[in-house]
Design a protein around this motif. Sequence first.
Motif, PDB file in Angstrom:
ATOM      1  N   GLN A  86      23.984  18.692 -18.652  1.00 30.79           N
ATOM      2  CA  GLN A  86      23.804  17.910 -19.890  1.00 30.79           C
ATOM      3  C   GLN A  86      22.756  18.521 -20.815  1.00 30.79           C
ATOM      4  OE1 GLN A  86      23.054  13.766 -19.141  1.00 30.79           O
ATOM      5  NE2 GLN A  86      24.667  13.622 -17.600  1.00 30.79           N
ATOM      6  N   ILE A  87      22.089  19.573 -20.333  1.00 30.67           N
ATOM      7  CA  ILE A  87      20.994  20.135 -21.140  1.00 30.67           C
ATOM      8  C   ILE A  87      21.391  21.479 -21.751  1.00 30.67           C
ATOM      9  CG2 ILE A  87      18.563  20.859 -21.102  1.00 30.67           C
ATOM     10  CD1 ILE A  87      18.198  18.901 -18.735  1.00 30.67           C
ATOM     11  N   ARG A  88      21.710  22.452 -20.905  1.00 31.54           N
ATOM     12  CA  ARG A  88      22.094  23.781 -21.403  1.00 31.54           C
ATOM     13  C   ARG A  88      23.313  24.288 -20.629  1.00 31.54           C
ATOM     14  NH1 ARG A  88      18.682  27.065 -24.519  1.00 31.54           N
ATOM     15  NH2 ARG A  88      20.640  28.198 -24.732  1.00 31.54           N
ATOM     16  N   PRO A  89      24.485  23.658 -20.836  1.00 39.93           N
ATOM     17  CA  PRO A  89      25.676  24.108 -20.093  1.00 39.93           C
ATOM     18  C   PRO A  89      26.055  25.540 -20.426  1.00 39.93           C
ATOM     19  CG  PRO A  89      26.273  22.525 -21.799  1.00 39.93           C
ATOM     20  CD  PRO A  89      24.791  22.543 -21.752  1.00 39.93           C
ATOM     21  N   ASP A  90      25.542  26.051 -21.549  1.00 35.23           N
ATOM     22  CA  ASP A  90      25.857  27.428 -21.957  1.00 35.23           C
ATOM     23  C   ASP A  90      25.144  28.466 -21.087  1.00 35.23           C
ATOM     24  OD1 ASP A  90      23.492  26.236 -23.142  1.00 35.23           O
ATOM     25  OD2 ASP A  90      23.250  28.105 -24.288  1.00 35.23           O
ATOM     26  N   LEU A  91      24.099  28.075 -20.379  1.00 38.29           N
ATOM     27  CA  LEU A  91      23.312  29.065 -19.616  1.00 38.29           C
ATOM     28  C   LEU A  91      23.745  29.132 -18.150  1.00 38.29           C
ATOM     29  CD1 LEU A  91      19.615  28.466 -20.826  1.00 38.29           C
ATOM     30  CD2 LEU A  91      21.280  30.153 -21.651  1.00 38.29           C
ATOM     31  N   SER A  92      23.799  30.351 -17.609  1.00 38.51           N
ATOM     32  CA  SER A  92      23.969  30.518 -16.160  1.00 38.51           C
ATOM     33  C   SER A  92      22.703  29.983 -15.495  1.00 38.51           C
ATOM     34  CB  SER A  92      24.124  31.998 -15.819  1.00 38.51           C
ATOM     35  OG  SER A  92      22.873  32.638 -16.002  1.00 38.51           O
ATOM     36  N   ASP A  93      22.753  29.747 -14.187  1.00 36.90           N
ATOM     37  CA  ASP A  93      21.546  29.170 -13.566  1.00 36.90           C
ATOM     38  C   ASP A  93      20.371  30.154 -13.570  1.00 36.90           C
ATOM     39  OD1 ASP A  93      22.533  30.802 -11.533  1.00 36.90           O
ATOM     40  OD2 ASP A  93      22.459  29.262  -9.972  1.00 36.90           O
ATOM     41  N   VAL A  94      20.666  31.448 -13.489  1.00 39.42           N
ATOM     42  CA  VAL A  94      19.575  32.433 -13.536  1.00 39.42           C
ATOM     43  C   VAL A  94      18.911  32.375 -14.920  1.00 39.42           C
ATOM     44  CG1 VAL A  94      19.013  34.902 -13.487  1.00 39.42           C
ATOM     45  CG2 VAL A  94      20.612  33.953 -11.803  1.00 39.42           C
ATOM     46  N   ASP A  95      19.728  32.333 -15.976  1.00 39.54           N
ATOM     47  CA  ASP A  95      19.157  32.264 -17.326  1.00 39.54           C
ATOM     48  C   ASP A  95      18.437  30.927 -17.550  1.00 39.54           C
ATOM     49  OD1 ASP A  95      19.995  34.773 -17.907  1.00 39.54           O
ATOM     50  OD2 ASP A  95      21.863  34.159 -18.892  1.00 39.54           O
ATOM     51  N   PRO A 118      31.440  29.789 -10.783  1.00 39.54           N
ATOM     52  CA  PRO A 118      30.984  30.061 -12.153  1.00 39.54           C
ATOM     53  C   PRO A 118      30.589  28.801 -12.915  1.00 39.54           C
ATOM     54  CG  PRO A 118      33.268  30.809 -11.805  1.00 39.54           C
ATOM     55  CD  PRO A 118      32.804  30.218 -10.519  1.00 39.54           C
ATOM     56  N   GLU A 119      31.218  27.676 -12.569  1.00 37.95           N
ATOM     57  CA  GLU A 119      30.944  26.448 -13.338  1.00 37.95           C
ATOM     58  C   GLU A 119      29.742  25.656 -12.807  1.00 37.95           C
ATOM     59  OE1 GLU A 119      33.767  25.291 -10.052  1.00 37.95           O
ATOM     60  OE2 GLU A 119      33.379  27.058 -11.280  1.00 37.95           O
ATOM     61  N   GLN A 120      29.172  26.093 -11.650  1.00 34.83           N
ATOM     62  CA  GLN A 120      28.059  25.343 -11.057  1.00 34.83           C
ATOM     63  C   GLN A 120      26.794  25.492 -11.912  1.00 34.83           C
ATOM     64  OE1 GLN A 120      26.886  26.511  -6.973  1.00 34.83           O
ATOM     65  NE2 GLN A 120      27.591  24.502  -6.366  1.00 34.83           N
ATOM     66  N   ARG A 121      26.092  24.402 -12.131  1.00 30.96           N
ATOM     67  CA  ARG A 121      24.894  24.411 -12.972  1.00 30.96           C
ATOM     68  C   ARG A 121      23.744  23.739 -12.223  1.00 30.96           C
ATOM     69  NH1 ARG A 121      27.164  27.703 -15.106  1.00 30.96           N
ATOM     70  NH2 ARG A 121      27.977  27.954 -17.219  1.00 30.96           N
ATOM     71  N   LEU A 122      23.317  24.382 -11.129  1.00 28.33           N
ATOM     72  CA  LEU A 122      22.323  23.751 -10.248  1.00 28.33           C
ATOM     73  C   LEU A 122      21.064  24.595 -10.087  1.00 28.33           C
ATOM     74  CD1 LEU A 122      24.626  22.517  -7.295  1.00 28.33           C
ATOM     75  CD2 LEU A 122      23.600  21.123  -9.119  1.00 28.33           C
ATOM     76  N   LEU A 123      19.930  23.906 -10.110  1.00 27.49           N
ATOM     77  CA  LEU A 123      18.657  24.550  -9.802  1.00 27.49           C
ATOM     78  C   LEU A 123      18.027  23.846  -8.610  1.00 27.49           C
ATOM     79  CD1 LEU A 123      17.154  24.787 -13.401  1.00 27.49           C
ATOM     80  CD2 LEU A 123      18.152  26.664 -12.074  1.00 27.49           C
ATOM     81  N   ARG A 124      17.219  24.602  -7.850  1.00 22.50           N
ATOM     82  CA  ARG A 124      16.512  24.028  -6.705  1.00 22.50           C
ATOM     83  C   ARG A 124      15.036  23.863  -7.045  1.00 22.50           C
ATOM     84  NH1 ARG A 124      14.907  27.439  -1.461  1.00 22.50           N
ATOM     85  NH2 ARG A 124      13.015  27.582  -2.726  1.00 22.50           N
ATOM     86  N   LEU A 125      14.521  22.646  -6.830  1.00 26.10           N
ATOM     87  CA  LEU A 125      13.109  22.355  -7.105  1.00 26.10           C
ATOM     88  C   LEU A 125      12.417  21.994  -5.792  1.00 26.10           C
ATOM     89  CD1 LEU A 125      14.618  21.835  -9.852  1.00 26.10           C
ATOM     90  CD2 LEU A 125      12.946  20.093 -10.317  1.00 26.10           C
ATOM     91  N   CYS A 126      11.258  22.585  -5.547  1.00 23.37           N
ATOM     92  CA  CYS A 126      10.512  22.281  -4.318  1.00 23.37           C
ATOM     93  C   CYS A 126       9.520  21.151  -4.594  1.00 23.37           C
ATOM     94  CB  CYS A 126       9.770  23.533  -3.846  1.00 23.37           C
ATOM     95  SG  CYS A 126       8.700  23.198  -2.442  1.00 23.37           S
ATOM     96  N   PHE A 127       9.634  20.073  -3.805  1.00 23.21           N
ATOM     97  CA  PHE A 127       8.710  18.945  -4.038  1.00 23.21           C
ATOM     98  C   PHE A 127       7.615  18.853  -2.973  1.00 23.21           C
ATOM     99  CE2 PHE A 127      12.539  17.087  -2.003  1.00 23.21           C
ATOM    100  CZ  PHE A 127      11.984  16.479  -0.877  1.00 23.21           C
ATOM    101  N   ALA A 128       7.355  19.960  -2.263  1.00 26.01           N
ATOM    102  CA  ALA A 128       6.223  19.992  -1.321  1.00 26.01           C
ATOM    103  C   ALA A 128       4.944  20.223  -2.123  1.00 26.01           C
ATOM    104  CB  ALA A 128       6.426  21.101  -0.295  1.00 26.01           C
ATOM    105  N   LYS A 129       4.636  19.287  -2.992  1.00 24.07           N
ATOM    106  CA  LYS A 129       3.532  19.465  -3.929  1.00 24.07           C
ATOM    107  C   LYS A 129       2.689  18.203  -3.993  1.00 24.07           C
ATOM    108  CE  LYS A 129       5.435  23.360  -4.835  1.00 24.07           C
ATOM    109  NZ  LYS A 129       4.892  24.610  -4.335  1.00 24.07           N
ATOM    110  N   ARG A 130       1.439  18.381  -4.481  1.00 22.80           N
ATOM    111  CA  ARG A 130       0.561  17.226  -4.672  1.00 22.80           C
ATOM    112  C   ARG A 130       1.162  16.303  -5.726  1.00 22.80           C
ATOM    113  NH1 ARG A 130      -3.940  19.815  -7.109  1.00 22.80           N
ATOM    114  NH2 ARG A 130      -2.601  21.637  -7.155  1.00 22.80           N
ATOM    115  N   GLU A 131       0.784  15.025  -5.661  1.00 24.96           N
ATOM    116  CA  GLU A 131       1.319  14.043  -6.616  1.00 24.96           C
ATOM    117  C   GLU A 131       1.078  14.496  -8.056  1.00 24.96           C
ATOM    118  OE1 GLU A 131       0.268   9.960  -5.877  1.00 24.96           O
ATOM    119  OE2 GLU A 131       0.736   9.384  -7.947  1.00 24.96           O
TER     120      GLU A 131
END
Length: 382
Positions: free
Chosen positions: A322-331, A356-369
């Motif tokens: 919904q944000i940048r469907p034009d960008l690959s996940d690397v971009d 090619p159509e996947q638009r997923l990023l991985r975020l690590c939440f092992a972080k301080r609040e």
Amino acid sequence: MIRSKLPNVGTTIFTTMSELAVQTGALNLSQGFPDFNGPPALLDAVGRYVAAGHNQYSPMTGLPALRQQVAAKVERLYGAQVDSDREVTITHGATEAIFCAIHAVVQAGDEVIVFDPCYDSYEPSVVLAGGRCVHVQLGADDFSIDWQRFLDALSPRTRMVILNSPHNPSGALITRQDLDQLARLIADRDIYVLSDEVYEHLVYDGACHASILAHAQLYARAFVVSSFGKTYHVTGWKTGYVIAPPMLSAELRKVHQYVNFCGVTPLQCALAHYMAEHPEHIDELPAFYQAKRDLFCGLLADSRFTFTCTTGTYFQLVDYSQIRPDLSDVDMALWLTHQHGVATIPISTFYQQPFPEQRLLRLCFAKREETLRQAAEKLCAI
Ligand code: PMP
Ligand code: GLN
């Protein structure tokens, strides 16, 4: 010209994104590591063991006290009775464990089945052993295993299958039914199982980790790998272990003794001491990380990223269509780091053939609040 043994391998995405985060000053939710310290009692113990002179080689197989703690833990959690002398080996992180398990049994021309998206160290380790990875796609939406696809990928050359649950990067969990299916499909074949269970204690919403250690039929042909780095918030200690039946452990140790010989002695002493004193640490981990997941997902609910809360690991996948469907996940990952100050991991790098159509990023939440709040604020502003 050097004839590379790994012509298709570059610097890992984890190194690339962490370096970029440092260069740009972005919040680093890319490479998986906590931005908080391990338990003080564990850290203090290292200093004490160093001062007390525990600074020479440990036994090649690992400090007996630590191997005994590992055996006691898996008996308590999974009902597995393993011989700490013959079945538990301490390694230089799960990475070395994986490398040694593969090199112990994979021969030139052998095939190893991996499920994509898969962790980056598996394939180079297989290739260096002279083998070849056969990639089987996990379900695009729920990252579950399609056992028919697995069956189709089996061949007379299949020597190993690599499982990873809880799964990096999706957080998906393998079920007991999956393990039963696998056991049935490989029952009459000469195939080993490498089970990467480094996130074994990071399962949420009351779910249970289905360990190979609780499945006697599969354990008879398995290497089960875990990492103290994940469990005790000390990824930089690079200390892990492999549990395997005696004959497989013996083969693995032949490799381990020339890759690393032994782990770091005072770290092993401190871990053994801490595990004996604080068995509750692992029992409290699911709630500890679930609180972080819930906080982070709650904050991200106000963003234009879409997601389903992860069921395991300390990673959350988010969809940015919904944000940048034009960008690959690397971009997208580069754009987010440079323009919005948050570094993430593009998951196409975990695939041989990304969707090619996947638009997923991985975020690590092992972080301080505080870090999670700052990151969420930036992500919600996009
Ligand atoms: N397997 C998986 C799935 C991982 O995410 C990691 C991450 N570090 C490892 C293995 C390697 O663990 P270690 O740092 O103990 O080598
Ligand atoms: N396992 C960590 C991750 O998935 C990375 C470890 C590494 O950088 N080798 O982020």
